[in-house]
Design an enzyme around this catalytic site. Structure first.
Site, PDB file in Angstrom:
ATOM      1  N   ASP A   1       0.769  11.553  68.362  1.00 42.37           N
ATOM      2  CA  ASP A   1       1.796  11.823  68.155  1.00 42.37           C
ATOM      3  C   ASP A   1       1.814  13.700  69.057  1.00 42.37           C
ATOM      4  OD1 ASP A   1       4.559  13.634  67.292  1.00 42.37           O
ATOM      5  OD2 ASP A   1       3.960  11.949  65.445  1.00 42.37           O
TER       6      ASP A   1
ATOM      7  N   TYR B   1       3.835  14.200  60.424  1.00 42.85           N
ATOM      8  CA  TYR B   1       4.928  13.771  60.088  1.00 42.85           C
ATOM      9  C   TYR B   1       5.247  12.459  61.344  1.00 42.85           C
ATOM     10  CZ  TYR B   1       9.980  14.439  59.796  1.00 42.85           C
ATOM     11  OH  TYR B   1      11.210  13.406  60.332  1.00 42.85           O
TER      12      TYR B   1
ATOM     13  N   LYS C   1      10.161  17.666  71.599  1.00 46.57           N
ATOM     14  CA  LYS C   1      10.314  18.834  71.352  1.00 46.57           C
ATOM     15  C   LYS C   1      10.340  19.998  73.026  1.00 46.57           C
ATOM     16  CE  LYS C   1      10.054  19.210  66.678  1.00 46.57           C
ATOM     17  NZ  LYS C   1       8.428  18.037  65.785  1.00 46.57           N
TER      18      LYS C   1
HETATM   19  C1  LIG Z   1       9.375  17.044  65.116  1.00 45.69           C
HETATM   20  C2  LIG Z   1       7.890  16.010  64.832  1.00 45.69           C
HETATM   21  C3  LIG Z   1       8.878  14.692  64.973  1.00 45.69           C
HETATM   22  C4  LIG Z   1       9.985  14.433  64.845  1.00 45.69           C
HETATM   23  O1  LIG Z   1      10.837  14.827  65.706  1.00 45.69           O
HETATM   24  P1  LIG Z   1      12.414  14.437  65.473  1.00 45.69           P
HETATM   25  O2  LIG Z   1      13.025  15.408  67.425  1.00 45.69           O
HETATM   26  O3  LIG Z   1      12.061  15.425  64.740  1.00 45.69           O
HETATM   27  O4  LIG Z   1      13.375  13.617  65.383  1.00 45.69           O
HETATM   28  C5  LIG Z   1       7.731  13.830  64.975  1.00 45.69           C
HETATM   29  N1  LIG Z   1       6.342  13.919  65.686  1.00 45.69           N
HETATM   30  C6  LIG Z   1       6.441  15.013  65.158  1.00 45.69           C
HETATM   31  C7  LIG Z   1       4.181  15.402  65.241  1.00 45.69           C
HETATM   32  C8  LIG Z   1       6.849  15.920  65.339  1.00 45.69           C
HETATM   33  O5  LIG Z   1       6.258  17.769  65.294  1.00 45.69           O
END
Ligand SMILES: *Cc1c(COP(=O)(O)O)cnc(C)c1O
Length: 428
Positions: free
Chosen positions: A238, A144, A266
């Site tokens: 990511d 994701y 995060k």
């Molecule tokens: C949470 C997450 C996102 C999206 O971040 P948001 O702050 O919710 O937009 C993108 N990539 C990864 C790997 C994530 O865990």
């Protein structure tokens, strides 16, 4: 436990907010029951509006590595608030946080701040496309990367590697440049490069946390790096979830493979809305205003959010042995779960790296999304409900990762294992 007030609050919310929530996973759809409305967090615990207390393994889906109400972060935020909430002009704290993060990573000369992980990834991909003058991107099934259009894709029919939209509202024209590969399967990536000579970048969660917890095989990442180099594509890690979580340096502290661009979110905001993406100067200088690739944000680098981020990252650096301690606790927990599951005769796969951990109700190890989908989600739902009743708050889906925070003690972990033993026996 009594959830009366949460049930009432949820009914009210549903009248004015779609599904009653501002992010779908919060609605507890896959585990059933009512989402708990939270009154406050206290260290390792959450308190809901019915005054039930839970040991919190979700931690706002990752950011709160020091638990709720960390005094250092709180102090930094309050100090920043007193100077004003936002200026839309540069502040020194942005440079301070940028310098600190760049100093932690190889091949990261510059970083730009945004307000969410979604934005970080979306911007990094635009930059990769602008830098390489190519249009296609490769992503992995089950990873994701936020909810931007070109990343909301699912596998098309047959052997085609090009994705189709996974949500109404996303035109197929916007996903036709996204190729889908299989996690931990280098052959599937080679297939993508065979199908397209126009690949700008490969984006991956090097430690996947959004199909449940599935780390990449080190050899797979090495081969991925080599493939990207061979074809002139950028490799994007990511690390919105794994960054500062899996280790101090995220996946880069664990694997030898170095990406061209990294995205963060995060933990980098310490609980405030912050995302970021960074890389080498030759790539980052393509970004406007230095270069032609446009990217902007009214609240980007917001001083209050930066204060929380700086306090959080500085504290990570200052706390010796933090991640080793977190990993010890994470392993203690999942190994305890495993023993309890064995005793109950329930097949369970467990895994933990740093402060991240996951467990699948699955009789075979999980290496990719297909494997993950073979898990027993009904059993997961029963487990989740049972643990909630016992006062333990886990991510409300089989396909999410849970987290240890620095304020969790061995005793708290052992209580969770005891509760799991009881719940697993009951749901057998
Ligand atoms: C949470 C997450 C996102 C999206 O971040 P948001 O702050 O919710 O937009 C993108 N990539 C990864 C790997 C994530 O865990």
């Amino acid at each position: 436990m009594n959830y009366k007030k949460s049930i009432k609050a949820f009914a009210k919310a549903q009248k004015v907010i779609p599904g009653g929530v501002d992010s779908p996973v919060r609605a507890f759809k896959s585990v059933g029951g009512t989402p708990l409305f939270i009154k406050k967090g206290e260290g390792a615990y959450l308190v809901d509006i019915d005054d039930n207390r839970y040991l919190d393994f979700v931690q706002s889906w990752g950011p709160l590595i020091f638990g709720h109400g960390d005094k250092t972060i709180e102090k930094a935020v309050i100090k920043a608030v007193k100077n004003g909430l936002s200026f839309g002009a540069p502040t020194k704290i942005e440079t301070k946080l940028a310098a600190l993060i760049c100093s932690m990573f190889d091949r990261m000369d510059k970083i730009r701040f945004v307000s969410s992980g979604t934005e970080a990834v979306m911007s990094a991909i635009r930059l990769a496309r602008g830098y390489t003058h190519k249009d296609d991107i490769v992503k992995f099934e089950g990873c994701y990367h936020g909810h931007s259009d070109s990343l909301l894709v699912q596998a098309g029919s047959g052997a085609v590697t090009f994705g189709t939209p996974s949500s109404p509202g996303v035109p197929a024209d916007l996903t036709k440049h996204t190729l889908l590969a299989k996690y931990n399967d280098i052959k599937s990536v080679k297939e993508c490069f065979k199908n397209s000579k126009n690949i700008a970048c490969v984006i991956i969660e090097p430690i996947a946390g959004n199909m449940g917890f599935v780390p990449a095989d080190p050899k797979f990442l090495t081969e991925l790096r080599a493939l990207c180099d061979k074809h002139g594509a950028l490799l994007i890690f990511d690390e919105v979830m794994s960054g500062f979580r899996a280790s101090l340096k995220g996946a880069q502290g664990i694997y030898n493979t170095k990406p061209d661009l990294v995205t963060f979110g995060k933990v980098i905001g310490g609980g405030m809305p912050v995302g970021a993406f960074g890389g080498e100067v030759s790539i980052m200088n393509q970004l406007s205003p230095d270069g032609p690739v446009y990217q902007a944000g009214t609240l980007s680098g917001n001083p209050v959010a930066m204060a929380a981020g700086l306090a959080s990252i500085q504290q990570l650096l200052d706390t010796e042995g933090l991640h080793a301690g977190l990993e010890e606790k994470a392993k203690r927990l999942v190994e305890g779960f495993k023993v309890a599951a064995d005793e109950a005769g329930i097949p369970l796969q467990v895994n933990a790296i740093g402060s991240m951990f996951g467990f699948f109700f699955n009789d075979k190890p999980v290496y990719n999304f297909e494997d993950a989908l073979r898990s027993d989600t009904k059993r997961f739902a029963a487990f989740h409900q049972g643990m909630l009743q016992e006062g333990f708050y886990f991510a409300c889906s089989q396909f999410e990762t849970s987290f240890i925070s620095s304020v969790m003690s061995d005793e708290m972990i052992d209580e969770a294992i005891e509760a799991a033993r009881k719940v697993l026996k009951a749901i057998k």
